[in-house]
Design a protein around this motif. Structure first.
Motif, mmCIF file in Angstrom:
data_model
loop_
_atom_site.group_PDB
_atom_site.id
_atom_site.type_symbol
_atom_site.label_atom_id
_atom_site.label_comp_id
_atom_site.label_asym_id
_atom_site.label_seq_id
_atom_site.Cartn_x
_atom_site.Cartn_y
_atom_site.Cartn_z
ATOM 1 N N LYS A 66 24.763 -25.465 83.336
ATOM 2 C CA LYS A 66 25.857 -25.559 82.358
ATOM 3 C C LYS A 66 24.969 -26.435 81.086
ATOM 4 C CE LYS A 66 29.718 -24.031 85.103
ATOM 5 N NZ LYS A 66 29.275 -22.818 84.945
ATOM 6 N N LEU A 67 23.820 -26.604 80.950
ATOM 7 C CA LEU A 67 23.396 -27.445 79.827
ATOM 8 C C LEU A 67 23.332 -26.232 78.596
ATOM 9 C CD1 LEU A 67 22.317 -29.097 82.142
ATOM 10 C CD2 LEU A 67 20.383 -29.848 80.764
ATOM 11 N N LEU A 85 18.619 -21.972 71.009
ATOM 12 C CA LEU A 85 17.104 -22.121 71.010
ATOM 13 C C LEU A 85 17.095 -23.603 70.787
ATOM 14 C CD1 LEU A 85 14.309 -21.331 71.436
ATOM 15 C CD2 LEU A 85 14.446 -20.730 68.718
ATOM 16 N N ASN A 86 17.623 -24.039 69.731
ATOM 17 C CA ASN A 86 17.354 -25.767 69.377
ATOM 18 C C ASN A 86 17.847 -26.697 70.564
ATOM 19 O OD1 ASN A 86 17.000 -25.051 66.728
ATOM 20 N ND2 ASN A 86 19.172 -25.086 65.943
ATOM 21 N N CYS A 87 18.801 -26.070 71.202
ATOM 22 C CA CYS A 87 19.426 -26.692 72.359
ATOM 23 C C CYS A 87 18.050 -26.863 73.535
ATOM 24 C CB CYS A 87 20.484 -26.223 73.144
ATOM 25 S SG CYS A 87 21.361 -27.232 74.659
ATOM 26 N N LEU A 106 24.372 -35.312 79.385
ATOM 27 C CA LEU A 106 25.138 -36.611 78.667
ATOM 28 C C LEU A 106 24.803 -36.633 77.250
ATOM 29 C CD1 LEU A 106 25.119 -39.169 81.370
ATOM 30 C CD2 LEU A 106 27.256 -37.963 80.649
ATOM 31 N N VAL A 107 23.409 -36.395 77.101
ATOM 32 C CA VAL A 107 22.864 -36.515 75.670
ATOM 33 C C VAL A 107 23.157 -35.694 74.735
ATOM 34 C CG1 VAL A 107 20.445 -36.580 74.568
ATOM 35 C CG2 VAL A 107 20.916 -38.017 76.411
ATOM 36 N N LEU A 108 23.293 -34.313 75.370
ATOM 37 C CA LEU A 108 23.650 -33.291 74.468
ATOM 38 C C LEU A 108 24.924 -33.201 74.230
ATOM 39 C CD1 LEU A 108 21.476 -30.337 76.497
ATOM 40 C CD2 LEU A 108 21.175 -31.301 74.304
ATOM 41 N N THR A 112 26.766 -39.245 68.943
ATOM 42 C CA THR A 112 26.431 -40.355 68.323
ATOM 43 C C THR A 112 25.090 -41.116 68.546
ATOM 44 O OG1 THR A 112 27.534 -41.727 70.148
ATOM 45 C CG2 THR A 112 29.035 -40.787 68.690
ATOM 46 N N ASN A 113 24.433 -40.528 69.603
ATOM 47 C CA ASN A 113 23.165 -40.929 70.089
ATOM 48 C C ASN A 113 23.356 -42.495 70.703
ATOM 49 O OD1 ASN A 113 21.212 -38.984 69.186
ATOM 50 N ND2 ASN A 113 20.928 -40.116 67.266
#
Length: 333
Positions: A66-67, A85-87, A106-108, A112-113
């Motif tokens: 589920k990413l 595609l960007n993901c 978690l990053v995706l 906020t980075n």
């Protein structure tokens, strides 16, 4: 080619559509019986695989985790749009940088980075730990006793647990800062019952510390004001702090104008009405109520002789500061 495609399809094509349809002619030679589908900004898994540098198997795995959740067409094929595609391209980069599937998820999900910054600190600490393991391995090669190495490994693991739990217990930039601050003092073996007891006290504190009570607006302010602070910046700040404690008189003399401007600012209504003022007082009350001053700091002094020495040095530096600026103590309360 554009005129040929327009003739076949009976319509004008934009550059994006031309590129998509041209790809079909490249992949499938003329003469094959193929069905041309004008698909605009979407694509099937083969094209997504080529454009993202990920294998189809990898993409299918990331869908299972589920990413990424591409649309499913009536014929059962997955339909990838530009966002998908960007993901996938981000996933490719993050995997090459050594992030796990969970970390990537978690990053995706984080706009906020902050998650990336937190992982960066974790990676830095892990690199330091690997260097220490490399040193232990070298010692083994020179016939150091395995039981001695085992004890040092246990200390290494315990110290790693402390830094990881600090990073989890405290939010965002604050967590990164104090994690890197205390990590400098977690390099001594635990050889006494006092140290072992202090270690257990620290772990218990970190496991039970309450959430810092920042309002949504203050959280946003803290994120915005620290989003560009890199690991190197934190190292630089910690080094400056260390030098100021080692030579407080020189530091106060060289930074006299800046210190006086800062003290004037702390007296101003502008400061008292600022988010920084509110955050400062929330942190201070939180540290009192949570046991940070009464439990965590004393336990750290018992666990680490170098930290105890650092605290002593800090106390002496503060005495020097108050001799030069007696009003500082009142302003800091």
């Amino acid at each position: 080619m554009n005129e040929l495609l327009q003739g076949i399809l009976g319509k004008s094509l934009n550059s994006r559509e031309t590129r998509n349809i041209s790809k079909i002619f490249i992949d499938y030679p003329l003469g094959c019986q193929i069905k041309l589908i004008l698909r605009g900004d979407s694509m099937l898994i083969n094209e997504a695989s080529k454009l993202s540098n990920l294998t189809k198997k990898a993409i299918e795995y990331y869908i299972e985790q589920k990413l990424i959740c591409p649309k499913i067409l009536d014929n059962g094929y997955r339909d990838f749009n530009e966002n998908d595609l960007n993901c996938l391209r981000k996933i490719y980069v993050l995997r090459k940088l050594g992030l796990s599937t969970l970390e990537i998820k978690l990053v995706l999900a984080d706009k906020t980075n902050n998650t990336l910054q937190k992982i960066s600190v974790q990676k830095e600490i892990a690199i330091q730990r690997d260097q220490e393991k490399k040193s232990l391995l070298e010692q083994l090669s020179f016939d150091k006793d395995y039981s001695d190495i085992s004890k040092e490994l246990r200390t290494l693991e315990q110290h790693a647990t402390v830094t990881e739990k600090i990073l989890e217990a405290f939010p965002d930039y604050y967590g990164r800062f104090i994690c890197m601050h205390f990590a400098r003092f977690l390099n001594e073996p635990i050889t006494t019952s006092v140290q072992q007891s202090a270690y257990e006290e620290i772990i218990s504190f970190l496991d039970n510390v309450p959430t810092l009570p920042l309002t949504k607006d203050l959280k946003l302010f803290l994120l915005e004001s620290t989003k560009d602070v890199k690991t190197d910046n934190i190292h630089e700040l910690l080094e400056i702090t260390k030098q100021s404690f080692e030579n407080p008189t020189i530091f106060l003399t060289e930074n006299k104008e800046a210190i006086e401007r800062y003290l004037e600012y702390k007296k101003s209504e502008q400061y008292k009405n600022s988010p920084i003022y509110k955050i400062h007082h929330i942190f201070k009350e939180f540290n009192k109520a949570s046991g940070y001053y009464e439990v965590f700091i004393p336990a750290m002094k018992k666990l680490s002789n170098s930290y105890a020495a650092y605290c002593k040095q800090m106390e002496l530096a503060n005495e020097t500061l108050l001799l030069h600026y007696p009003e500082y103590n009142q302003l800091n309360n």
